[in-house]
Design a protein around this motif. Structure first.
Motif, mmCIF file in Angstrom:
data_model
loop_
_atom_site.group_PDB
_atom_site.id
_atom_site.type_symbol
_atom_site.label_atom_id
_atom_site.label_comp_id
_atom_site.label_asym_id
_atom_site.label_seq_id
_atom_site.Cartn_x
_atom_site.Cartn_y
_atom_site.Cartn_z
ATOM 1 N N ALA A 53 0.842 -1.205 0.000
ATOM 2 C CA ALA A 53 0.000 0.000 0.000
ATOM 3 C C ALA A 53 0.875 1.252 0.000
ATOM 4 C CB ALA A 53 -0.927 -0.001 1.212
ATOM 5 N N ALA A 54 1.917 1.213 0.850
ATOM 6 C CA ALA A 54 2.824 2.361 0.899
ATOM 7 C C ALA A 54 3.577 2.491 -0.411
ATOM 8 C CB ALA A 54 3.806 2.205 2.061
ATOM 9 N N ALA A 55 3.993 1.348 -0.974
ATOM 10 C CA ALA A 55 4.708 1.392 -2.251
ATOM 11 C C ALA A 55 3.819 1.952 -3.351
ATOM 12 C CB ALA A 55 5.176 -0.019 -2.620
ATOM 13 N N ALA A 56 2.550 1.533 -3.333
ATOM 14 C CA ALA A 56 1.616 2.043 -4.333
ATOM 15 C C ALA A 56 1.412 3.540 -4.168
ATOM 16 C CB ALA A 56 0.275 1.320 -4.212
ATOM 17 N N LEU A 57 1.398 3.998 -2.899
ATOM 18 C CA LEU A 57 1.243 5.425 -2.640
ATOM 19 C C LEU A 57 2.387 6.201 -3.262
ATOM 20 C CD1 LEU A 57 -0.113 7.817 -1.196
ATOM 21 C CD2 LEU A 57 1.263 7.255 0.814
ATOM 22 N N ARG A 58 3.612 5.713 -3.060
ATOM 23 C CA ARG A 58 4.765 6.400 -3.626
ATOM 24 C C ARG A 58 4.722 6.370 -5.146
ATOM 25 N NH1 ARG A 58 7.645 3.737 0.254
ATOM 26 N NH2 ARG A 58 8.526 2.318 -1.300
ATOM 27 N N SER A 59 4.311 5.226 -5.673
ATOM 28 C CA SER A 59 4.265 5.090 -7.123
ATOM 29 C C SER A 59 3.277 6.066 -7.736
ATOM 30 C CB SER A 59 3.889 3.656 -7.493
ATOM 31 O OG SER A 59 3.742 3.528 -8.883
ATOM 32 N N SER A 60 2.145 6.241 -7.059
ATOM 33 C CA SER A 60 1.107 7.105 -7.606
ATOM 34 C C SER A 60 1.511 8.563 -7.615
ATOM 35 C CB SER A 60 -0.190 6.947 -6.797
ATOM 36 O OG SER A 60 -0.034 7.480 -5.494
ATOM 37 N N ASN A 61 2.417 8.951 -6.710
ATOM 38 C CA ASN A 61 2.798 10.351 -6.694
ATOM 39 C C ASN A 61 4.208 10.571 -7.241
ATOM 40 O OD1 ASN A 61 4.688 9.905 -4.514
ATOM 41 N ND2 ASN A 61 2.896 9.708 -3.204
ATOM 42 N N THR A 62 4.754 9.586 -7.870
ATOM 43 C CA THR A 62 6.069 9.642 -8.530
ATOM 44 C C THR A 62 7.180 10.078 -7.586
ATOM 45 O OG1 THR A 62 5.801 11.924 -9.353
ATOM 46 C CG2 THR A 62 4.982 10.127 -10.755
ATOM 47 N N GLY A 63 7.018 9.805 -6.301
ATOM 48 C CA GLY A 63 8.115 10.038 -5.369
ATOM 49 C C GLY A 63 8.436 11.475 -5.104
ATOM 50 N N ARG A 64 7.444 12.328 -4.946
ATOM 51 C CA ARG A 64 7.673 13.748 -4.683
ATOM 52 C C ARG A 64 7.325 14.097 -3.243
ATOM 53 N NH1 ARG A 64 5.586 14.342 -10.234
ATOM 54 N NH2 ARG A 64 3.473 14.279 -9.402
ATOM 55 N N ILE A 65 8.168 14.924 -2.640
ATOM 56 C CA ILE A 65 7.947 15.429 -1.286
ATOM 57 C C ILE A 65 7.886 16.953 -1.340
ATOM 58 C CG2 ILE A 65 8.900 15.639 1.049
ATOM 59 C CD1 ILE A 65 7.926 12.841 0.422
ATOM 60 N N GLY A 66 6.883 17.537 -0.703
ATOM 61 C CA GLY A 66 6.774 18.989 -0.640
ATOM 62 C C GLY A 66 7.584 19.546 0.513
ATOM 63 N N ILE A 67 8.242 20.667 0.278
ATOM 64 C CA ILE A 67 8.957 21.398 1.333
ATOM 65 C C ILE A 67 8.511 22.855 1.260
ATOM 66 C CG2 ILE A 67 11.171 22.079 2.309
ATOM 67 C CD1 ILE A 67 12.464 19.717 0.913
ATOM 68 N N VAL A 68 7.771 23.300 2.263
ATOM 69 C CA VAL A 68 7.298 24.687 2.315
ATOM 70 C C VAL A 68 7.936 25.350 3.530
ATOM 71 C CG1 VAL A 68 5.302 26.207 2.508
ATOM 72 C CG2 VAL A 68 5.110 24.069 1.216
ATOM 73 N N VAL A 69 8.686 26.421 3.302
ATOM 74 C CA VAL A 69 9.398 27.087 4.390
ATOM 75 C C VAL A 69 9.005 28.559 4.475
ATOM 76 C CG1 VAL A 69 11.347 25.485 4.360
ATOM 77 C CG2 VAL A 69 11.387 27.506 2.881
ATOM 78 N N ASN A 70 9.362 29.175 5.584
ATOM 79 C CA ASN A 70 8.911 30.530 5.878
ATOM 80 C C ASN A 70 9.674 31.623 5.154
ATOM 81 O OD1 ASN A 70 10.885 29.429 7.890
ATOM 82 N ND2 ASN A 70 11.032 31.599 8.409
ATOM 83 N N ASP A 71 10.990 31.415 4.889
ATOM 84 C CA ASP A 71 11.758 32.492 4.266
ATOM 85 C C ASP A 71 13.104 31.947 3.781
ATOM 86 O OD1 ASP A 71 12.968 34.808 3.436
ATOM 87 O OD2 ASP A 71 12.521 35.956 5.250
ATOM 88 N N LEU A 72 13.236 31.747 2.490
ATOM 89 C CA LEU A 72 14.482 31.219 1.927
ATOM 90 C C LEU A 72 15.624 32.223 1.954
ATOM 91 C CD1 LEU A 72 13.231 29.109 -1.116
ATOM 92 C CD2 LEU A 72 14.576 28.285 0.827
ATOM 93 N N ALA A 120 3.895 12.770 -1.819
ATOM 94 C CA ALA A 120 3.774 11.658 -0.869
ATOM 95 C C ALA A 120 3.764 12.147 0.566
ATOM 96 C CB ALA A 120 4.917 10.679 -1.079
ATOM 97 N N GLY A 121 4.391 13.283 0.815
ATOM 98 C CA GLY A 121 4.483 13.816 2.164
ATOM 99 C C GLY A 121 4.920 15.267 2.119
ATOM 100 N N LEU A 122 4.928 15.905 3.288
ATOM 101 C CA LEU A 122 5.202 17.343 3.347
ATOM 102 C C LEU A 122 6.035 17.678 4.572
ATOM 103 C CD1 LEU A 122 4.552 20.263 2.292
ATOM 104 C CD2 LEU A 122 2.548 20.200 3.795
ATOM 105 N N LEU A 123 7.059 18.515 4.362
ATOM 106 C CA LEU A 123 7.811 19.150 5.444
ATOM 107 C C LEU A 123 7.461 20.632 5.412
ATOM 108 C CD1 LEU A 123 11.352 17.561 4.881
ATOM 109 C CD2 LEU A 123 9.635 16.866 6.573
ATOM 110 N N ILE A 124 7.082 21.192 6.564
ATOM 111 C CA ILE A 124 6.678 22.594 6.575
ATOM 112 C C ILE A 124 7.265 23.327 7.771
ATOM 113 C CG2 ILE A 124 4.494 21.981 7.721
ATOM 114 C CD1 ILE A 124 3.255 24.443 6.276
#
Length: 335
Positions: A53-72, A120-124
């Motif tokens: 199930a986890a593998a299918a989840l990664r496959s469906s989103n092509t292995g992308r992780i979001g990173i949203v930060v306050n000020d680069l 697949a997931g998010l760091l914020i």
């Protein structure tokens, strides 16, 4: 029924990292033959069954992780993003990076756009406003999400948080100055009511109270311009202040630049400590003492925790704080 073996169990049994096990599972050519054999032996012994199930989840989103930060524009944040991106690349994942510029509306749009890309997931690292509706959106999706470096308000306490032990940092800084006989110490920088401002000042407040000294917290900004303004303010309105612990190195460098114009000499009759230990601190004249934070370690640990959550469907620890140390230089040495 016994507990189902996880990728972590396999990694511990084989004496390798979880990322190495993942590479073996994906038949990566990067893994040495003997390492691959050890992992495969551990898989057999533990009767590990891959979480499809986890593998299918990664496959469906092509292995992308979001990173949203306050000020680069903040070096500390930039370093975190770079380290996180590198850690993801080593795991075969791509990063979608966005900067909210401390604007909750931009933050909300950035998160929604990331979600539309089937991440697949998010760091914020949340922006300063604690009322942003973005967390309601995140929680409604159920997507694995971790807060990093700074925290939102209590409504999102259920999201895991990886950061630095900021309170210990200002505690160490204040104790260092007190040990040298300095008693009139200010904490400079940050914004009233902001979580990270409170946290970075908290260790200073506590140690000043223990020593029976009055705390003086000056807030209004977190950049060099505010550092200059604070130096002028201290010289004009608080002439008895001997030293300043700054919320970050940008404020510290601004104060140091304005010291001479305010009739002070850093390291002679006024002492300064920064926070984060960016490279410019060691290059300044005089070199600036700073609280060193291993932001690369935070980034790597955050990525490992998030990908482990995705892989095993088990959330990581709710709160992890990484240690700090005081890098002492001439700007805080008395005598």
């Amino acid at each position: 029924m016994g507990k189902r073996a996880t990728i972590r169990d396999v990694a511990e049994k084989a004496g390798v990292s979880k990322s190495t096990v993942s590479l073996v599972l994906h038949d990566s050519p990067l893994v040495r033959a003997e390492t691959k054999a050890a992992v495969e032996s551990a898989i057999q012994e533990l009767h590990y069954v891959r979480n499809r199930a986890a593998a299918a989840l990664r496959s469906s989103n092509t292995g992308r992780i979001g990173i949203v930060v306050n000020d680069l524009r903040v070096p500390f944040v930039t370093d975190f993003v770079a380290a996180a991106q590198h850690a993801l690349m080593k795991r075969g994942m791509a990063a979608l990076i966005a900067d909210s510029a401390e604007d909750p509306d931009i933050e909300d749009r950035a998160v929604r756009l990331a979600l539309e890309q089937d991440i697949a997931g998010l760091l914020i690292a949340p922006c300063r406003s604690s009322e942003a509706p973005v967390f309601s959106t995140i929680l409604a999706t159920g997507i694995p999400t971790m807060q990093v470096l700074r925290q939102g308000d209590s409504r999102v306490a259920q999201l895991p948080f990886h950061s630095i032990d900021y309170a210990i940092g200002s505690h160490l800084a204040a104790q260092h100055l007190l040990d040298q006989g300095l008693t009139e110490i200010a904490f400079v920088g940050g914004h009233a009511g902001h979580q990270i401002s409170r946290e970075r000042a908290s260790g200073y407040r506590d140690i000043m109270q223990v020593h029976g000294r009055k705390a003086l917290v000056l807030q209004g900004g977190s950049d060099r311009t505010y550092g200059r303004e604070a130096m002028e303010l201290i010289a004009r309105d608080h002439p008895g202040v001997q030293a300043a612990i700054c919320i970050n190195d940008r404020v510290a460098l601004g104060m140091a630049a304005a010291a001479q114009g305010a009739g002070r000499t850093v390291g002679k009759d006024f002492w300064i400590i920064g926070f984060d230990d960016i490279p410019e601190c060691a290059q300044a004249e005089p070199p600036i003492t700073s609280v060193r934070c291993d932001v690369d370690a935070v980034a790597r640990a955050s990525v490992d925790a998030l990908l482990g959550w995705i892989e095993n469907a088990v959330p990581p620890e709710e709160l992890v704080r990484h240690p700090v140390k005081l890098q002492v230089r001439e700007s805080s040495k008395v005598g």
